[in-house]
Design an enzyme around this catalytic site. Structure first.
Site, PDB file in Angstrom:
ATOM      1  N   CYS A   1       5.795  -0.324   7.551  1.00  0.00           N
ATOM      2  CA  CYS A   1       5.489   0.885   6.782  1.00  0.00           C
ATOM      3  C   CYS A   1       6.725   1.263   5.980  1.00  0.00           C
ATOM      4  CB  CYS A   1       5.102   2.021   7.736  1.00  0.00           C
ATOM      5  SG  CYS A   1       4.683   3.560   6.891  1.00  0.00           S
ATOM      6  N   LEU A   2       6.514   1.586   4.710  1.00  0.00           N
ATOM      7  CA  LEU A   2       7.651   1.971   3.865  1.00  0.00           C
ATOM      8  C   LEU A   2       8.277   3.274   4.371  1.00  0.00           C
ATOM      9  CD1 LEU A   2       5.985   1.121   0.441  1.00  0.00           C
ATOM     10  CD2 LEU A   2       7.602  -0.284   1.745  1.00  0.00           C
TER      11      LEU A   2
ATOM     12  N   GLY B   1       0.841  -1.193   0.000  1.00  0.00           N
ATOM     13  CA  GLY B   1       0.000   0.000   0.000  1.00  0.00           C
ATOM     14  C   GLY B   1       0.876   1.242   0.000  1.00  0.00           C
TER      15      GLY B   1
ATOM     16  N   HIS C   1      -2.336   7.627   7.341  1.00  0.00           N
ATOM     17  CA  HIS C   1      -1.340   8.499   6.690  1.00  0.00           C
ATOM     18  C   HIS C   1      -1.980   9.809   6.223  1.00  0.00           C
ATOM     19  CE1 HIS C   1       2.405   6.246   6.450  1.00  0.00           C
ATOM     20  NE2 HIS C   1       1.809   5.171   5.965  1.00  0.00           N
TER      21      HIS C   1
ATOM     22  N   HIS D   1      -4.491   1.660   8.000  1.00  0.00           N
ATOM     23  CA  HIS D   1      -3.105   2.154   8.079  1.00  0.00           C
ATOM     24  C   HIS D   1      -2.906   3.295   7.070  1.00  0.00           C
ATOM     25  CE1 HIS D   1       1.429   1.249   8.170  1.00  0.00           C
ATOM     26  NE2 HIS D   1       1.291   2.031   7.104  1.00  0.00           N
ATOM     27  N   GLU D   2      -3.371   3.075   5.828  1.00  0.00           N
ATOM     28  CA  GLU D   2      -3.165   4.099   4.789  1.00  0.00           C
ATOM     29  C   GLU D   2      -4.019   5.337   5.064  1.00  0.00           C
ATOM     30  OE1 GLU D   2      -0.683   3.656   3.014  1.00  0.00           O
ATOM     31  OE2 GLU D   2      -0.444   1.501   3.265  1.00  0.00           O
TER      32      GLU D   2
ATOM     33  N   GLN E   1       3.197   9.906   1.286  1.00  0.00           N
ATOM     34  CA  GLN E   1       4.490   9.207   1.420  1.00  0.00           C
ATOM     35  C   GLN E   1       5.437   9.550   0.269  1.00  0.00           C
ATOM     36  OE1 GLN E   1       2.352   5.263   2.381  1.00  0.00           O
ATOM     37  NE2 GLN E   1       4.294   5.039   3.429  1.00  0.00           N
TER      38      GLN E   1
END
Ligand code: K1U
Ligand code: ZN
Length: 176
Positions: A99-100, A46, A145, A141-142, A51
């Site tokens: 998480c990236l 994702g 963000h 989660h996204e 990000q």
């Protein structure tokens, strides 16, 4: 389409609250294509637009990117524009999240096990969904963000401060 660099914590831009997309234009579709390329390159499942430094309420998700799940050449990124949770279960589920933007840190986070959400697709059509399992976790989660929240914000103060120290140290070492 372009692979764009992914911001990593503690970059303050990750704390921005993203703004709604007013119209789903070719520019938004180009952003989605860049997000998908960037997510695949980083081997994520994702990505939120913030990000890659764009504070718009856009997500892409492709759960088939989990190792072993993807068949050669099969990529199916799904874009969620202006997503909103309309219902969340009282039942909670714990999932080990990564998480990236928080590299090399994984920890358990508890979130509602099932959600209903509404969003616009990449053609600007209004859609609804019901999700459970990893999709429910990944969507939450996204969506965090989009509100400037990282999964480490759900951890204890001690765990969060240890994570921030580790990330800050890794950034200093990378800068030498
Ligand atoms: O940075 C992100 O927001 C993407 C993040 C999404 C996510 C992962 C796990 C739980 C909730 C949300 C990631 O994609 S981290 C990488 C990842 O999950 C993964 C990568 C390769 C194989 C298996 C998992
Ligand atoms: Zn993330």
């Amino acid at each position: 389409m372009t692979v764009r660099p992914i911001l990593t914590a503690p970059d303050p831009r990750l704390q921005a609250v993203s703004t709604d997309v007013e119209a789903v234009t070719d520019e938004i579709r180009a952003l989605i294509a860049d997000m998908a390329d960037s997510m695949y390159q980083a081997q994520g499942i994702g990505l939120a637009a913030i990000q890659i430094g764009v504070p718009k309420r856009v997500l892409v998700i492709d759960l088939d990117q989990r190792s072993g799940d993807q068949k050669e050449g099969q990529k199916n990124p799904v874009a969620y524009i202006n997503p909103k949770i309309t219902w969340a279960s009282d039942e909670m589920a714990v999932y080990e999240e990564g998480c990236l933007s928080v590299p090399e840190i994984w920890d358990d986070v508890e979130r509602p096990a099932r959600i209903k959400a509404e969003y616009l697709d990449s053609n600007g059509n209004k859609r609804t969904l019901e999700a459970d399992g990893l999709l429910a976790t990944c969507l939450q989660h996204e969506m965090d963000h989009l509100n400037g929240v990282l999964f480490i914000d759900h951890l204890s103060r001690l765990k969060k401060s240890m994570a921030i120290k580790k990330l800050t140290k890794a950034k200093k070492l990378a800068a030498v």
